[in-house]
Design a protein around this motif. Structure first.
Motif, PDB file in Angstrom:
ATOM      1  N   ASN A 113      37.570  41.028  42.580  1.00  0.00           N
ATOM      2  CA  ASN A 113      38.573  39.971  42.682  1.00  0.00           C
ATOM      3  C   ASN A 113      38.437  39.123  43.933  1.00  0.00           C
ATOM      4  O   ASN A 113      38.812  37.955  43.942  1.00  0.00           O
ATOM      5  N   GLY A 114      37.944  39.726  45.007  1.00  0.00           N
ATOM      6  CA  GLY A 114      37.874  38.991  46.260  1.00  0.00           C
ATOM      7  C   GLY A 114      36.766  39.502  47.161  1.00  0.00           C
ATOM      8  O   GLY A 114      36.394  40.679  47.085  1.00  0.00           O
TER       9      GLY A 114
ATOM     10  N   CYS B 201      42.913  38.981  46.226  1.00  0.00           N
ATOM     11  CA  CYS B 201      42.164  38.093  47.116  1.00  0.00           C
ATOM     12  C   CYS B 201      42.186  38.645  48.533  1.00  0.00           C
ATOM     13  O   CYS B 201      43.095  39.384  48.910  1.00  0.00           O
TER      14      CYS B 201
ATOM     15  N   SER C 181      35.395  43.747  50.230  1.00  0.00           N
ATOM     16  CA  SER C 181      35.567  43.399  48.825  1.00  0.00           C
ATOM     17  C   SER C 181      36.817  44.085  48.291  1.00  0.00           C
ATOM     18  O   SER C 181      37.227  45.144  48.766  1.00  0.00           O
ATOM     19  N   CYS C 182      37.427  43.457  47.295  1.00  0.00           N
ATOM     20  CA  CYS C 182      38.528  44.095  46.589  1.00  0.00           C
ATOM     21  C   CYS C 182      38.305  43.913  45.104  1.00  0.00           C
ATOM     22  O   CYS C 182      37.678  42.941  44.664  1.00  0.00           O
TER      23      CYS C 182
ATOM     24  N   THR D 289      35.090  38.682  51.354  1.00  0.00           N
ATOM     25  CA  THR D 289      35.079  37.911  52.595  1.00  0.00           C
ATOM     26  C   THR D 289      34.203  38.617  53.623  1.00  0.00           C
ATOM     27  O   THR D 289      34.155  39.844  53.670  1.00  0.00           O
TER      28      THR D 289
ATOM     29  N   THR E 255      37.671  26.873  42.395  1.00  0.00           N
ATOM     30  CA  THR E 255      37.228  27.157  43.760  1.00  0.00           C
ATOM     31  C   THR E 255      37.056  25.866  44.548  1.00  0.00           C
ATOM     32  O   THR E 255      36.778  24.802  43.969  1.00  0.00           O
TER      33      THR E 255
ATOM     34  N   ALA F 127      40.963  37.578  52.826  1.00  0.00           N
ATOM     35  CA  ALA F 127      40.517  36.570  53.789  1.00  0.00           C
ATOM     36  C   ALA F 127      40.408  37.218  55.150  1.00  0.00           C
ATOM     37  O   ALA F 127      41.287  37.983  55.561  1.00  0.00           O
TER      38      ALA F 127
ATOM     39  N   ARG G 250      33.077  35.908  42.184  1.00  0.00           N
ATOM     40  CA  ARG G 250      33.369  35.414  43.523  1.00  0.00           C
ATOM     41  C   ARG G 250      32.076  35.094  44.270  1.00  0.00           C
ATOM     42  O   ARG G 250      31.045  35.726  44.061  1.00  0.00           O
TER      43      ARG G 250
ATOM     44  N   ALA H  92      45.351  33.222  45.781  1.00  0.00           N
ATOM     45  CA  ALA H  92      44.381  32.644  46.712  1.00  0.00           C
ATOM     46  C   ALA H  92      44.901  32.746  48.133  1.00  0.00           C
ATOM     47  O   ALA H  92      46.116  32.714  48.372  1.00  0.00           O
TER      48      ALA H  92
END
Length: 610
Positions: free
Chosen positions: A329-330, A371, A342-343, A332, A503, A373, A586, A420
């Motif tokens: 899902n996410g 998400c 990561s998630c 960064t 995105t 960040a 992603r 997001a």
């Protein structure tokens, strides 16, 4: 006069990637309708027999992984299996309180042993053909398989008996019970020779070394224990598992111990000192049984995921980077680029070494993280990440050298799922978007809301701060792109697209924004007064991510069709296009020509590009 340097050749190459299948896996066999509780090799090593909570036994061809025959007759789950040395017969224990003997050539039940008054949990076949059983009725029984008669009955446990074994010389039996004791019995007269208290936890499994000198036990306290059988002395305690033990097996040479736990992990360790030589996540559910082939080269595992797996013991030593068990899902990178976070839909938050791909830590979130960040280092000196989840929560997780600092710190809660996140370039503010159309800006210094930005009429899917942090871009699933002045909390629509905007990425100098659409198209717009500079095809699936290179001359995009494109900016010419065969979910960037991608199958990979 020397020739001018040639321009670098564009490339896109994998630095590292997770694997969905361990290199040690030879076969994974499915066919049972319930958890598999027992598995054994047949003496020739070419077939295996498994028993399940569905009450059936299945005979497997290990070369093909195909089921050869199902043996039915038990009226409750099968808990344990043994096979005769010639491979002609098998014996199964069941929660229906019986033990059945089977002719493996045709699958006929040729013997039923009755006597236990509750479910039978464990079996052990002695070299002389006698069979030992342990049951929930708190007793063990010794059987003559020729006559079907019970030779002896062993009474002493005050709770169910979970495991049993016979020493190699056939003189003694050992048992483990939920009364937290180990007992050593004389097979000749049924007397209890020794009671060994187990204070650490309930013993779920046991095994004897080939010389009969040591007893190994695994408990729900996650520890393995080694005992001197002759004296009952505790010789060693070994840690290493993250959950309770369920299965043990000792190699024929007595040098290694295999153990399986409730998290699905199998470990191989040296018996001399307890050092783990290899481990792997064998199943996504508790491992219930382990078996070693006669030559010690292959391993069988059974698990609650209803499968049986065959493994190469030697290849267990090869590195295995396991991805998420659901879509990513996410993603960064940490601010310094050394870590990747990561998630996934599996509820995991994972911390990776960005350079080598080693998994440094993982934690299970209370709600599905959607998400992530990266945050600047906090006042505590720890790096951190902001996580938005399906319950509307924003949480900060920090990490140090040993992994995540638990628990996370709640920053705030929103109405609706957080879809997001974006962090301002100076790290002062965080923006979060939800499926309730709102965009909320938080002051990370005070932990308080700064603005609620209203104007979208659909779920906001993408956010991006402009350099300096004074303005924010947001885009929604109806294709509206809005630009917000954060000093006044006012915004305006600056562009509309046909279909959802998935995105956004702002060029490092702030002069352009790239927009990735559900349709697979990518658009390039000027900033701060948006004007369309380009519209490009190149993907046949939704665009999962767009990122600019550090110098702003390259634009990378990844899509649900499994492709990654590298374009020149602003021309839009594709200079590298590569297919990976997975649906990307992603794409994020780091400094110095490095990007990370997550996919719908749970994979994580890091690419280098030029």
């Amino acid at each position: 006069m020397s020739a001018p340097d040639a321009p670098p050749i564009p490339f896109l190459r994998t630095r590292w990637a997770t694997q969905q299948t361990p290199p040690a896996l030879l076969q994974r066999m499915s066919g049972h309708a319930g958890a598999v509780h027992s598995v054994v090799f047949l003496p020739d090593g070419r077939q295996a027999l498994s028993g399940s909570a569905d009450g059936a036994l299945i005979l497997w061809d290990l070369a093909t992984g195909l089921a050869l025959r199902a043996l039915t007759g038990h009226t409750a789950g099968v808990t344990a299996l043994v096979v005769s040395p010639d491979g002609d017969a098998a014996f199964s224990a069941s929660l229906d309180s019986t033990i059945r003997g089977w002719h493996l050539a045709d699958g006929r039940c040729v013997l039923t042993l009755s006597g236990h008054t509750d479910g039978v949990r464990s079996l052990h076949l002695a070299a002389d053909g006698r069979l030992l059983s342990a049951a929930d009725d708190r007793t063990l029984r010794l059987w003559n398989l020729t006559s079907g008669a019970c030779i002896n009955r062993f009474v002493g446990h005050s709770d169910r008996v979970t495991a049993c074994a016979i020493t190699p010389d056939g003189r003694l039996a050992v048992s483990a019970g939920d009364d937290r004791t180990l007992r050593v019995w004389s097979l000749a007269d049924g007397t209890c020779r020794r009671v060994i208290p187990c204070d650490g936890g309930f013993v779920a499994c046991l095994a004897l070394t080939p010389d009969g000198a040591r007893l190994l036990t695994g408990s729900d306290d996650r520890l393995l224990r080694c005992w001197a059988l002759a004296t009952g002395d505790l010789l060693a305690v070994w840690a290493g598992h993250a959950s309770g033990l369920r299965a043990l097996a000792v190699s024929a040479d007595g040098l290694h111990l295999l153990s399986g736990d409730n998290s699905g992990v199998v470990c191989v360790r040296r018996l001399a000192d307890g050092v783990v030589e290899s481990s792997l996540p064998a199943h996504p559910a508790p491992v219930t049984c382990l078996a070693l082939s006669a030559d010690g080269q292959t391993i069988l595992t059974a698990a609650q995921d209803r499968t049986v797996a065959l493994w190469s013991r030697e290849k267990m030593k090869l590195p295995f980077r396991q991805g998420h068990s659901g879509p990513v899902n996410g993603l960064t990178f940490a601010a310094d680029g050394r870590r990747l976070i990561s998630c996934g839909e599996d509820g995991d938050l994972r911390l990776w070494d960005a350079a080598g791909g080693g998994l440094l830590d993982r934690l299970s979130c209370d709600a599905i993280p959607l998400c992530v960040a990266a945050l600047p280092d906090g006042a505590d000196g720890l790096a951190g990440v902001l996580v938005g989840d399906g319950a509307g929560r924003l949480q900060r997780y920090a990490w140090g050298e040993t992994g995540f600092v638990r628990p996370g710190v709640l920053l705030g809660a929103l109405r609706g799922a957080v879809l997001a996140l974006a962090i301002s370039p100076d790290g002062a503010y965080a923006a979060a978007a939800t499926d309730t159309w709102a965009v909320v800006v938080w002051d990370l210094g005070t932990g308080k809301r700064r603005h609620i930005l209203a104007g979208h009429r659909a779920a906001v899917l993408a956010l991006a701060f402009l350099p300096g942090g004074a303005a924010l871009l947001s885009a929604d699933e109806q294709g509206e792109l809005r630009l917000w002045d954060l000093s006044t909390a006012t915004g305006r629509r600056v562009a509309s697209f046909a279909g959802a905007v998935e995105t956004l990425a702002v060029r490092p100098d702030g002069e352009q924004v790239a927009v990735g659409l559900e349709s697979g198209r990518t658009h390039l717009l000027s900033l701060p007064a948006p004007a369309f500079l380009g519209e490009w095809d190149g993907h046949n699936g939704w665009v999962a991510g767009v990122v600019f290179s550090t110098n702003g001359t390259r634009l990378l995009s990844a899509a649900g069709d499994g492709t990654v494109c590298v374009r020149r900016v602003p021309e839009g010419e594709v200079i590298v296009r590569q297919e990976f065969g997975v649906a990307f979910s992603r794409l994020v960037s780091a400094q110095n020509g490095v990007v990370a991608l997550g996919d719908e199958a749970g994979g994580v990979r890091v690419l280098e590009y030029s």
